[in-house]
Design an enzyme around this catalytic site. Structure first.
Site, mmCIF file in Angstrom:
data_model
loop_
_atom_site.group_PDB
_atom_site.id
_atom_site.type_symbol
_atom_site.label_atom_id
_atom_site.label_comp_id
_atom_site.label_asym_id
_atom_site.label_seq_id
_atom_site.Cartn_x
_atom_site.Cartn_y
_atom_site.Cartn_z
ATOM 1 N N HIS A 172 42.581 42.111 40.278
ATOM 2 C CA HIS A 172 43.507 41.344 41.109
ATOM 3 C C HIS A 172 44.455 40.582 40.202
ATOM 4 O O HIS A 172 44.071 40.141 39.128
ATOM 5 C CB HIS A 172 42.739 40.360 42.014
ATOM 6 C CG HIS A 172 43.569 39.859 43.147
ATOM 7 N ND1 HIS A 172 44.376 38.753 43.040
ATOM 8 C CD2 HIS A 172 43.729 40.341 44.404
ATOM 9 C CE1 HIS A 172 45.000 38.572 44.196
ATOM 10 N NE2 HIS A 172 44.631 39.513 45.039
ATOM 11 N N GLU A 232 39.490 44.812 49.014
ATOM 12 C CA GLU A 232 39.564 46.157 49.581
ATOM 13 C C GLU A 232 38.239 46.913 49.544
ATOM 14 O O GLU A 232 38.045 47.852 50.311
ATOM 15 C CB GLU A 232 40.634 46.979 48.835
ATOM 16 C CG GLU A 232 42.019 46.365 48.809
ATOM 17 C CD GLU A 232 42.743 46.423 50.137
ATOM 18 O OE1 GLU A 232 42.100 46.177 51.175
ATOM 19 O OE2 GLU A 232 43.947 46.711 50.135
HETATM 20 N N1 ACO Z 1 40.496 49.794 37.287
HETATM 21 C C1 ACO Z 1 40.636 50.011 35.973
HETATM 22 N N2 ACO Z 1 41.395 49.269 35.168
HETATM 23 C C2 ACO Z 1 42.058 48.256 35.731
HETATM 24 C C3 ACO Z 1 41.952 47.958 37.088
HETATM 25 C C4 ACO Z 1 41.136 48.771 37.877
HETATM 26 N N3 ACO Z 1 40.993 48.571 39.190
HETATM 27 N N4 ACO Z 1 42.723 46.892 37.366
HETATM 28 C C5 ACO Z 1 43.305 46.521 36.217
HETATM 29 N N5 ACO Z 1 42.903 47.338 35.223
HETATM 30 C C6 ACO Z 1 43.294 47.274 33.831
HETATM 31 C C7 ACO Z 1 44.717 47.757 33.647
HETATM 32 O O1 ACO Z 1 44.762 49.131 33.435
HETATM 33 C C8 ACO Z 1 45.160 46.980 32.438
HETATM 34 O O2 ACO Z 1 44.657 47.594 31.297
HETATM 35 P P1 ACO Z 1 45.602 47.704 29.971
HETATM 36 O O3 ACO Z 1 45.879 46.279 29.597
HETATM 37 O O4 ACO Z 1 44.731 48.445 29.019
HETATM 38 O O5 ACO Z 1 46.820 48.438 30.415
HETATM 39 C C9 ACO Z 1 44.420 45.650 32.597
HETATM 40 O O6 ACO Z 1 43.284 45.904 33.423
HETATM 41 C C10 ACO Z 1 45.253 44.585 33.238
HETATM 42 O O7 ACO Z 1 45.775 45.096 34.429
HETATM 43 P P2 ACO Z 1 47.136 44.637 35.058
HETATM 44 O O8 ACO Z 1 47.880 45.868 35.495
HETATM 45 O O9 ACO Z 1 47.851 43.657 34.218
HETATM 46 O O10 ACO Z 1 46.658 43.848 36.305
HETATM 47 P P3 ACO Z 1 47.565 43.489 37.522
HETATM 48 O O11 ACO Z 1 47.418 42.061 37.720
HETATM 49 O O12 ACO Z 1 48.933 43.987 37.465
HETATM 50 O O13 ACO Z 1 46.850 44.404 38.613
HETATM 51 C C11 ACO Z 1 46.002 45.282 40.565
HETATM 52 C C12 ACO Z 1 46.340 43.995 39.804
HETATM 53 C C13 ACO Z 1 47.289 46.054 40.837
HETATM 54 C C14 ACO Z 1 45.369 44.912 41.884
HETATM 55 C C15 ACO Z 1 45.057 46.166 39.704
HETATM 56 O O14 ACO Z 1 43.896 45.449 39.403
HETATM 57 C C16 ACO Z 1 44.727 47.502 40.376
HETATM 58 O O15 ACO Z 1 45.488 48.453 40.243
HETATM 59 N N6 ACO Z 1 43.558 47.576 41.108
HETATM 60 C C17 ACO Z 1 43.214 48.794 41.803
HETATM 61 C C18 ACO Z 1 43.970 48.899 43.141
HETATM 62 C C19 ACO Z 1 43.475 47.891 44.154
HETATM 63 O O16 ACO Z 1 42.278 47.646 44.309
HETATM 64 N N7 ACO Z 1 44.452 47.333 44.905
HETATM 65 C C20 ACO Z 1 44.168 46.302 45.931
HETATM 66 C C21 ACO Z 1 44.458 44.924 45.417
HETATM 67 S S1 ACO Z 1 43.988 43.660 46.546
HETATM 68 C C22 ACO Z 1 45.337 43.500 47.556
HETATM 69 O O17 ACO Z 1 46.453 43.587 47.161
HETATM 70 C C23 ACO Z 1 45.123 43.246 48.987
#
Ligand code: ACO
Length: 365
Positions: A246, A305
Site C-alpha cells: 500500500h 483487497e
Molecule cells: N508484490 C510484490 N512486490 C511489491 C508489491 C506487491 N504487492 N507491492 C509493492 N512491491 C514492491 C515494488 O515492486 C517495489 O519494489 P522495487 O523497489 O524493487 O521496485 C517496492 O515494493 C515498492 O513499491 P512501490 O511501487 O513504491 O509501492 P507503491 O506505494 O507505489 O505501491 C501498490 C502501492 C500499487 C498498492 C502496490 O503495493 C501494488 O501494486 N500492490 C498490488 C496491487 C494491489 O493490491 N492493489 C490494491 C491496493 S489497495 C487499494 O487501492 C484499494
C-alpha cells in the site's frame, strides 16, 4: 519531485484520516474498528455527508430516500443493449451511470449513491441471461443489493457481511479515485462527472481492480502446501502479489482485519467454505514471509483487497464485478469529497515542471 505525489498534501478534509504508521483509519471522528459491525452503511453515509448539503435529512429519512432513489434509477437498466453487455462490468456500470443528469445538489447525490447499488446486480444478472430484479425501497442498501443479485431475501449474516464491507470501504483519504473526484468537482462540472472520473481511476489493478486477481491467485494456488512455491515463482517473474502492499500503510491495512473478521463470521454461519478460509490464511502467511525476506527495506503487508475477494465471492458476486461493489461503498466518500471540494470554491490546478527541450532561438532580421 515525486512522480507519485507521495507525501504531498493536496487537500484539507474533515472526512477521513489514514495513519499509515499506526495502521489506523478514522472516518469523521470514529475509528474504523468502532464502526464496522456497529454502524450501518446508512449511518456512515450520514456521518460523511453531514454539513455537505443544506437539505440533508436525518439518518432514517436518508435511508428511506436512498431506497426511493434506487427505485428511480432502476428503469435505466432498460437501456442496456448488446454493446453495453459486451463491455466489462466496470465499463458497463460507467455507461449506465453516465445517464444520470449532472448536478451538484442532494438529489443528484442520492441518484449517484443508488446507481451502482442497482446497476451492479442488474448488469450481473443481464450478463448471465436473467432479468434484473427490481429494488425493494423498504430494505437497507446492503439487503436490497443482495436481493437484486439473487432474487431471494438474504439472511441476516449475509446482510451484516455486506454492510461491514460497505462501511469498511466508504472513505479512505486522498486515494487516486477520490483525488480524481475532487479535481473534477473543483471545475464545477457536477457530481456525476466527478463520480465517473473516480470510477475510471478505481478500475485500475493498482487501486480497486485487485480483488478479482486475488481470487485468481487463490484458485491457481489451489492448496495450502503449494502457496510458497507459487508465490516465489510469481515474484521471480516480476509479478506483484495482488492484495499486498500500500502507498500509505507501512503496517497492516486496518481494513484487512475488519474484513477478515467479517469473512470468519460468514464461515461460522456456514456461508464460506472453511477450506477456502484456510487456504487464504496459508497464502497470506506465506506471502508476508516471502515479501519480508525479499523486500526487507519496504514494509509490505496485507491490504483491503485480499479479504474483499473472499467476502464478495462468498456473497455471490462474480469476480469481474468486485470493483463495481467497491464503487457502491466508495460512492459515499466520492460524493462527500466532491461536495467538500465544491464548498471550498477553489479550482484544483497544480503546476508541472517542464523538463522538455527549449525552442530554438529564432533569428531576427
Ligand atoms: N508484490 C510484490 N512486490 C511489491 C508489491 C506487491 N504487492 N507491492 C509493492 N512491491 C514492491 C515494488 O515492486 C517495489 O519494489 P522495487 O523497489 O524493487 O521496485 C517496492 O515494493 C515498492 O513499491 P512501490 O511501487 O513504491 O509501492 P507503491 O506505494 O507505489 O505501491 C501498490 C502501492 C500499487 C498498492 C502496490 O503495493 C501494488 O501494486 N500492490 C498490488 C496491487 C494491489 O493490491 N492493489 C490494491 C491496493 S489497495 C487499494 O487501492 C484499494
Amino acid at each position: 519531485m515525486k512522480s507519485g505525489l507521495e507525501d504531498v498534501v493536496a487537500a484539507e478534509t474533515v472526512l477521513s484520516d489514514v495513519d499509515g504508521l499506526a495502521g489506523r483509519l478514522v472516518i469523521r471522528g470514529a475509528s474504523l474498528d468502532d464502526l464496522v459491525g456497529r454502524a450501518t452503511y446508512a449511518q456512515v453515509l450520514a456521518r460523511l455527508l453531514d454539513g455537505m448539503f443544506d437539505d440533508l435529512p436525518d439518518t432514517a429519512s436518508l435511508e428511506r430516500q436512498l431506497g426511493a432513489a434506487r427505485v428511480r434509477v432502476f428503469p435505466h437498466l432498460a437501456a442496456v443493449d448488446p454493446a453495453i453487455l459486451e463491455l466489462g462490468p466496470v465499463e458497463a456500470l460507467r455507461a449506465l451511470m453516465a445517464r444520470i443528469p449532472d448536478g451538484e445538489d442532494f438529489e443528484t447525490a442520492l441518484l449517484l449513491l443508488a446507481a451502482p447499488a442497482v446497476f451492479t446486480p442488474g448488469l450481473v444478472r443481464l450478463r448471465q441471461g436473467s432479468s434484473p430484479v427490481p429494488p425493494d425501497p423498504a430494505l437497507s442498501q446492503a439487503a436490497d443489493i443482495l436481493l437484486m443479485m439473487s432474487g431471494e431475501l438474504p439472511v441476516a449474516g449475509q446482510v451484516a457481511a455486506l454492510d461491514a464491507y460497505l462501511v469498511t470501504v466508504s472513505d479512505h483519504g486522498l486515494n487516486a479515485s477520490t483525488f480524481a473526484a475532487r479535481v473534477v468537482a473543483s471545475t464545477r462540472a457536477g457530481l456525476v462527472s466527478a463520480a465517473l472520473a473516480a470510477l475510471g481511476a478505481l478500475k485500475g489493478p493498482l487501486h480497486g481492480g485487485a480483488p478479482g486477481p486475488v481470487l485468481d491467485m487463490l484458485d491457481a494456488i489451489g492448496t495450502p502446501d503449494r502457496a510458497e512455491d507459487w508465490i516465489e515463482a510469481a515474484l521471480d517473474r516480476g509479478d506483484r502479489l495482488m492484495g499486498f502492499g500500500h502507498r500509505i500503510y507501512r503496517v497492516r491495512d486496518p481494513r484487512a482485519d475488519a474484513l477478515k473478521g467479517a469473512v470468519e463470521a460468514l464461515a461460522r454461519a456456514g456461508k464460506v467454505e472453511v477450506e477456502r478460509v484456510v487456504l487464504a490464511q496459508a497464502v497470506e502467511t506465506a506471502a508476508l514471509n516471502i515479501l519480508r525476506k525479499r523486500k526487507p527495506d519496504r514494509a509490505l503487508d496485507t491490504n483491503v483487497e485480499f479479504y474483499t475477494a473472499l467476502l464478495l465471492d462468498a456473497l455471490g458476486f462474480p469476480r469481474d464485478a468486485f470493483t463495481c461493489v467497491f464503487a457502491i461503498g466508495r460512492m459515499s466518500g466520492w460524493v462527500a469529497h466532491a461536495r467538500e471540494q465544491i464548498l471550498t470554491g477553489r479550482l484544483i490546478r497544480p503546476q508541472s515542471l517542464y523538463v522538455g527541450p527549449q525552442p530554438e532561438q529564432r533569428r531576427v532580421g
